[in-house]
Design a protein around this motif. Structure first.
Motif, mmCIF file in Angstrom:
data_model
loop_
_atom_site.group_PDB
_atom_site.id
_atom_site.type_symbol
_atom_site.label_atom_id
_atom_site.label_comp_id
_atom_site.label_asym_id
_atom_site.label_seq_id
_atom_site.Cartn_x
_atom_site.Cartn_y
_atom_site.Cartn_z
ATOM 1 N N SER A 87 22.322 20.562 20.604
ATOM 2 C CA SER A 87 23.628 20.067 20.262
ATOM 3 C C SER A 87 23.375 20.025 18.729
ATOM 4 N N LEU A 88 24.015 20.472 17.843
ATOM 5 C CA LEU A 88 23.916 20.510 16.376
ATOM 6 C C LEU A 88 25.321 19.953 15.920
ATOM 7 N N SER A 89 24.913 18.891 14.973
ATOM 8 C CA SER A 89 26.115 18.457 14.175
ATOM 9 C C SER A 89 26.007 18.256 12.832
ATOM 10 N N GLY A 90 27.204 18.485 12.020
ATOM 11 C CA GLY A 90 27.105 18.636 10.673
ATOM 12 C C GLY A 90 28.385 19.081 9.920
ATOM 13 N N THR A 91 28.249 19.708 8.673
ATOM 14 C CA THR A 91 29.598 20.055 8.378
ATOM 15 C C THR A 91 29.617 21.365 8.013
ATOM 16 N N THR A 92 30.868 21.936 7.654
ATOM 17 C CA THR A 92 31.171 23.300 7.658
ATOM 18 C C THR A 92 31.860 23.493 6.143
ATOM 19 N N GLU A 93 31.986 24.676 6.051
ATOM 20 C CA GLU A 93 32.530 25.365 4.942
ATOM 21 C C GLU A 93 33.057 26.687 5.212
ATOM 22 N N LEU A 94 33.909 27.457 4.567
ATOM 23 C CA LEU A 94 34.568 28.720 4.777
ATOM 24 C C LEU A 94 33.986 29.150 3.429
ATOM 25 N N ILE A 95 33.194 30.556 3.725
ATOM 26 C CA ILE A 95 32.466 31.256 2.779
ATOM 27 C C ILE A 95 33.325 32.838 2.985
ATOM 28 N N ARG A 96 33.807 33.315 1.368
ATOM 29 C CA ARG A 96 34.743 34.478 1.453
ATOM 30 C C ARG A 96 33.653 35.397 0.563
ATOM 31 N N ASP A 97 32.262 35.024 0.327
ATOM 32 C CA ASP A 97 31.428 35.675 -0.510
ATOM 33 C C ASP A 97 31.368 37.355 0.150
ATOM 34 N N ARG A 98 31.903 38.508 -0.409
ATOM 35 C CA ARG A 98 31.400 39.931 0.088
ATOM 36 C C ARG A 98 30.177 40.126 0.319
ATOM 37 N N GLN A 99 29.151 39.947 -0.489
ATOM 38 C CA GLN A 99 27.775 40.047 -0.408
ATOM 39 C C GLN A 99 27.049 39.353 0.793
ATOM 40 N N LYS A 100 27.462 38.181 1.155
ATOM 41 C CA LYS A 100 26.944 37.442 2.329
ATOM 42 C C LYS A 100 27.704 38.018 3.430
ATOM 43 N N LEU A 101 28.960 38.470 3.283
ATOM 44 C CA LEU A 101 29.578 39.003 4.479
ATOM 45 C C LEU A 101 28.798 40.345 4.759
ATOM 46 N N GLU A 102 28.503 41.158 3.791
ATOM 47 C CA GLU A 102 27.796 42.391 4.020
ATOM 48 C C GLU A 102 26.303 42.033 4.811
#
Length: 169
Positions: A87-102
């Motif tokens: 079980s992992l808990s933490g915070t999240t964020e949305l990433i739209r970075d094209r380089q990271k997606l690739e």
């Protein structure tokens, strides 16, 4: 290297070993009425766990709406055949970075995102893991039997699993 850094490295390695072969996790978010909402998410097994967990998603999905309201999430993994649970808990964020997606893209994701990286609504959820908890038991009948017999002989509860709570950040 400080002792706390060494412990954190050991903790990350243990968690990495426990979740590396699990294909799906359950991501739990907080709904607008305060209730918990869980759904299965495909694990990106090509990315080695370093304290962050990554999932591909549609940016307009309901889970993103929930996350934008409350960044606290839980990600749980289960491997019943190995008797290990995380079980992992933490915070999240949305990433739209094209380089990271690739960088994180895998061909099997085409099943969920037919347009691939050309999907205009594609994004990544990055879970910044702060706390973790795991339960890990020997999965063999022999190991469990030995522990149960030892418990019966000594009169102490059988110790068939290891349970740890970890602080990562």
């Amino acid at each position: 290297m400080t002792n706390s850094h060494a412990n954190n490295s050991e903790n990350l390695k243990k968690l990495r070993d426990l979740i590396k072969d699990i294909d799906y996790a359950m991501l739990t978010t907080v709904n607008e009425d305060g209730t918990l909402h869980s759904r299965p998410m495909a694990t990106n097994r090509e990315v080695e766990f370093d304290g962050d967990v990554w999932f591909f998603t549609y940016a307009s999905s309901y889970k993103v709406v929930e996350i934008n309201r409350n960044h606290q999430v839980n990600v749980s993994y289960a491997a019943p055949n190995k008797q290990s649970y995380v079980s992992l808990s933490g915070t999240t964020e949305l990433i739209r970075d094209r380089q990271k997606l690739e960088e994180m893209w895998q061909p099997q994701l085409q099943a969920w995102f037919p347009k691939g990286l050309d999907e205009p609504d594609i994004a990544l959820l990055k879970v910044n893991v702060e706390k973790a908890e795991y339960w890990d038991s020997p999965s063999s009948i022999v190991a469990n039997t030995i522990s149960l017999v030892k418990g019966a002989i000594t009169g102490k509860p059988a110790d068939v699993s290891k349970h740890e709570k970890l602080e990562l950040k």
